[in-house]
Design an enzyme around this catalytic site. Sequence first.
Site, PDB file in Angstrom:
ATOM      1  N   THR A   1      -0.756   6.048   2.668  1.00 54.70           N
ATOM      2  CA  THR A   1      -1.979   5.326   3.010  1.00 54.70           C
ATOM      3  C   THR A   1      -1.759   4.538   4.293  1.00 54.70           C
ATOM      4  O   THR A   1      -0.719   3.913   4.477  1.00 54.70           O
ATOM      5  CB  THR A   1      -2.378   4.374   1.871  1.00 54.70           C
ATOM      6  OG1 THR A   1      -2.571   5.118   0.674  1.00 54.70           O
ATOM      7  CG2 THR A   1      -3.650   3.619   2.203  1.00 54.70           C
TER       8      THR A   1
ATOM      9  N   ARG B   1      -6.647   6.766  -5.791  1.00 53.96           N
ATOM     10  CA  ARG B   1      -6.392   8.212  -5.731  1.00 53.96           C
ATOM     11  C   ARG B   1      -6.699   8.876  -7.074  1.00 53.96           C
ATOM     12  O   ARG B   1      -7.312   9.943  -7.127  1.00 53.96           O
ATOM     13  CB  ARG B   1      -4.948   8.451  -5.290  1.00 53.96           C
ATOM     14  CG  ARG B   1      -4.670   7.904  -3.888  1.00 53.96           C
ATOM     15  CD  ARG B   1      -3.191   7.769  -3.570  1.00 53.96           C
ATOM     16  NE  ARG B   1      -2.531   9.063  -3.445  1.00 53.96           N
ATOM     17  CZ  ARG B   1      -1.262   9.203  -3.074  1.00 53.96           C
ATOM     18  NH1 ARG B   1      -0.526   8.136  -2.807  1.00 53.96           N
ATOM     19  NH2 ARG B   1      -0.736  10.407  -2.975  1.00 53.96           N
TER      20      ARG B   1
ATOM     21  N   ILE C   1       0.862  -1.171   0.000  1.00 51.86           N
ATOM     22  CA  ILE C   1       0.000   0.000   0.000  1.00 51.86           C
ATOM     23  C   ILE C   1       0.906   1.231   0.000  1.00 51.86           C
ATOM     24  O   ILE C   1       2.075   1.157   0.367  1.00 51.86           O
ATOM     25  CB  ILE C   1      -0.989   0.034   1.195  1.00 51.86           C
ATOM     26  CG1 ILE C   1      -0.259   0.021   2.532  1.00 51.86           C
ATOM     27  CG2 ILE C   1      -1.982  -1.105   1.116  1.00 51.86           C
ATOM     28  CD1 ILE C   1      -1.197   0.148   3.732  1.00 51.86           C
ATOM     29  N   ASP C   2       0.356   2.354  -0.424  1.00 53.76           N
ATOM     30  CA  ASP C   2       1.161   3.572  -0.562  1.00 53.76           C
ATOM     31  C   ASP C   2       1.740   4.019   0.780  1.00 53.76           C
ATOM     32  O   ASP C   2       1.164   3.753   1.838  1.00 53.76           O
ATOM     33  CB  ASP C   2       0.318   4.716  -1.128  1.00 53.76           C
ATOM     34  CG  ASP C   2      -0.135   4.463  -2.547  1.00 53.76           C
ATOM     35  OD1 ASP C   2       0.444   3.587  -3.208  1.00 53.76           O
ATOM     36  OD2 ASP C   2      -1.073   5.159  -2.992  1.00 53.76           O
ATOM     37  N   ARG C   3       2.832   4.733   0.704  1.00 55.45           N
ATOM     38  CA  ARG C   3       3.478   5.286   1.905  1.00 55.45           C
ATOM     39  C   ARG C   3       2.507   6.150   2.718  1.00 55.45           C
ATOM     40  O   ARG C   3       2.472   6.070   3.945  1.00 55.45           O
ATOM     41  CB  ARG C   3       4.685   6.115   1.468  1.00 55.45           C
ATOM     42  CG  ARG C   3       5.463   6.774   2.589  1.00 55.45           C
ATOM     43  CD  ARG C   3       6.643   7.539   2.019  1.00 55.45           C
ATOM     44  NE  ARG C   3       7.569   7.978   3.032  1.00 55.45           N
ATOM     45  CZ  ARG C   3       8.791   8.432   2.771  1.00 55.45           C
ATOM     46  NH1 ARG C   3       9.209   8.508   1.513  1.00 55.45           N
ATOM     47  NH2 ARG C   3       9.594   8.813   3.742  1.00 55.45           N
TER      48      ARG C   3
END
Length: 325
Positions: free
Chosen positions: A146, A248, A142-144
């Site tokens: 998030t 996003r 998962i994104d940094r």
Amino acid sequence: MSVVTLTVSDDEADIRLDRWFRRHYPHLTQGALQKLCRTGQIRVDGGRVSTSTRLAPGQAVRVPPIPQASRPPPVTHRALDERQVREIRKMVIYSDDQVIVLNKPAGIAVQGGPGITHHIDGLLDGLKDQPDDPRPRLVHRIDRDTSGLLLLARTPGVAAKLAASFRSRDVHKVYWAVTVGRPTPASGVIDQPLTRLGAGAGAIMVVAGRRDKDAVHALSEYEVLDAAGRKLSWLALSPLTGRTHQLRVHCEALGTPILGDPKYGDDRAHVEGFPDQLHLHARMLDLPHPAGGRLVVSADLPAHMKDTFRQLGFATPAAPAPQRK
């Protein structure tokens, strides 16, 4: 050197042949492996195979003589101090003998990269119960920015099974987001292909034309769970494909960027009076458990999203206890 025959272990079920070789012969290049398969020197249960062949427990892998020269040094990880061990163990919300589930805080990267020295992958030794246990493995990312659920496997074999579940889309994921504006209609499917624009750390994903040769299919479900007029909304999002920054970009494409998004949405994503952090949280995972049945686990919101929910009068339900069904 001579031909040897190795047996696929129970822990190696459904692993690709090339990954099996990387585990047992990490110095063997992909090109050399492909040549050995193409010429029939590598066989499984006596039959020819490709590097993408998936293995089953008990199968016999014929391994021809493989030079040991130029073996690279094993990958080592810096020893963790007590603070780092406490940090990673504090994230654990579910654990058994096969899987671990973390509630990752916003702001910490899952893996390292240029300029990134503090990340989840660098802390995984802190989750080993015994020094000789296998190092837990990341199953997805998962994104940094998030927060929320991150799934780990305790062994390579379990990682292969879980990766297969993600590939077959047998894992249901739900994210919670706060968006600027209210999508219309209040629920639906976003079917917008994406493409990468730029390179390196500055690259972004953008909506692409359907005939764009570099476009990748991207599909997301969304539902408005609550709204503060037309100003801000609480959405449940489910990515049906797994593209970089998919949720996003899709929220931006709806005209309702995610609140506090530092990369997408421009100035619209930043609203005075609310925390200027990405309001995107991996809330729920429903997946096949490697030992059978299904595991359903949820993660509580991070502090900045709880603050925003309170300001807007949204309910802040606590995450239910994990369930094995």
